[in-house]
Design a protein around this motif. Structure first.
Motif, PDB file in Angstrom:
ATOM      1  N   SER A 116       0.839  -1.196   0.000  1.00  0.00           N
ATOM      2  CA  SER A 116       0.000   0.000   0.000  1.00  0.00           C
ATOM      3  C   SER A 116       0.875   1.248   0.000  1.00  0.00           C
ATOM      4  O   SER A 116       2.034   1.220   0.411  1.00  0.00           O
ATOM      5  CB  SER A 116      -0.931   0.004   1.209  1.00  0.00           C
ATOM      6  OG  SER A 116      -0.177  -0.046   2.407  1.00  0.00           O
ATOM      7  N   THR A 130       0.209   3.985   1.701  1.00  0.00           N
ATOM      8  CA  THR A 130       0.129   4.759   2.933  1.00  0.00           C
ATOM      9  C   THR A 130       0.295   3.867   4.146  1.00  0.00           C
ATOM     10  O   THR A 130       0.071   2.662   4.105  1.00  0.00           O
ATOM     11  CB  THR A 130      -1.234   5.467   3.035  1.00  0.00           C
ATOM     12  OG1 THR A 130      -2.272   4.474   3.044  1.00  0.00           O
ATOM     13  CG2 THR A 130      -1.437   6.389   1.856  1.00  0.00           C
ATOM     14  N   ARG A 165      -6.283   9.618   3.502  1.00  0.00           N
ATOM     15  CA  ARG A 165      -7.413   8.723   3.232  1.00  0.00           C
ATOM     16  C   ARG A 165      -7.656   8.567   1.736  1.00  0.00           C
ATOM     17  O   ARG A 165      -8.143   7.546   1.272  1.00  0.00           O
ATOM     18  CB  ARG A 165      -8.664   9.268   3.910  1.00  0.00           C
ATOM     19  CG  ARG A 165      -8.599   9.245   5.432  1.00  0.00           C
ATOM     20  CD  ARG A 165      -9.876   9.788   6.054  1.00  0.00           C
ATOM     21  NE  ARG A 165      -9.796   9.799   7.503  1.00  0.00           N
ATOM     22  CZ  ARG A 165     -10.773  10.241   8.286  1.00  0.00           C
ATOM     23  NH1 ARG A 165     -11.891  10.728   7.751  1.00  0.00           N
ATOM     24  NH2 ARG A 165     -10.628  10.219   9.586  1.00  0.00           N
ATOM     25  N   ALA A 182      -5.942   5.451   0.178  1.00  0.00           N
ATOM     26  CA  ALA A 182      -6.140   4.179   0.875  1.00  0.00           C
ATOM     27  C   ALA A 182      -6.082   2.972  -0.042  1.00  0.00           C
ATOM     28  O   ALA A 182      -5.642   1.892   0.365  1.00  0.00           O
ATOM     29  CB  ALA A 182      -7.478   4.192   1.615  1.00  0.00           C
TER      30      ALA A 182
END
Length: 217
Positions: free
Chosen positions: A46, A48, A54, A57
């Motif tokens: 991912s 983050t 957000r 995400a």
């Protein structure tokens, strides 16, 4: 009237192959018995962390990190019964040595680096091990790094050579995130991902059929 015995399908064997230009035949291990089970763990890459944006995400930085664990059994009983000279002299030692060589740098490179260091050489790069390929059928040929290897020797001959052993392997799949663009392993992993995408697309038809069956009930 006698009937011909059924023709059993040819069973492909899994393998680990160490690709090394200087010693290409040193580490070719075809599994004597295919493992009954294989565990695969995938972790997404991912963009983050826990406190990330957000809006990021669902962004991925590359292929997931995949770890494969399996156990390989090696037994010299059949070779000993056939009086195979290698098995008689060394048991399953050659097979274990071939597996272990996946973790060793070449001794010539080690000696050369030591000689350079002895005469005052600096910035000596660590020696490279072989590129390891995990072969599990024609559609799954993956570059991997051996993360761990646990060898249990179960039986021995009169010279204490192991004649039966079980090897537990942890393999980390190397993707295009880990390998240089010019590496053959990079191309192999890309082909592997494309194959998965084709299989995932084919599953749409299975899902549609299952949905239609459920609606009829």
């Amino acid at each position: 009237m006698t009937t011909a015995p059924p023709i059993s399908p040819r069973l492909l064997k899994g393998a680990l192959i160490g690709v090394d230009l200087f010693n290409p035949l040193a580490s070719i291990i075809v599994f004597q018995y295919n493992p009954d089970t294989m565990t695969r763990r995938l972790e997404p890459r991912s963009m983050t962390g826990a406190d990330g944006d957000r809006g990021e995400a669902y962004r991925l930085s590359g292929a997931p990190k995949e770890t494969i664990t399996l156990s390989v059994e090696i037994d010299a009983a059949d070779q000993l019964a056939d009086v195979n000279p290698v098995a008689v002299a060394s048991g399953v030692g050659p097979s274990l040595a071939a597996l272990e060589m996946l973790l060793y740098p070449k001794s010539l490179a080690v000696i050369a680096n030591a000689a350079i260091a002895a005469v005052g050489g600096i910035e000596i790069l660590p020696t490279s091990g072989p590129m390891v390929l995990f072969v599990w059928g024609p559609s799954r040929v993956l570059p991997v790094r051996v993360g761990a290897m646990t060898i249990t020797e179960d039986a021995f001959d009169t010279l204490l050579n192991p004649t039966r052993a079980k090897v537990e392997l942890t393999l980390h799949v190397m993707s295009y995130n880990d390998l240089a663009l010019t590496s053959p392993g990079n191309a192999l992993f890309t082909v592997h991902q494309i194959t998965k995408e084709v299989l995932a697309t084919a599953n749409i038809f299975n899902s549609a059929q299952n949905l239609g069956t459920a609606l009829q009930l």
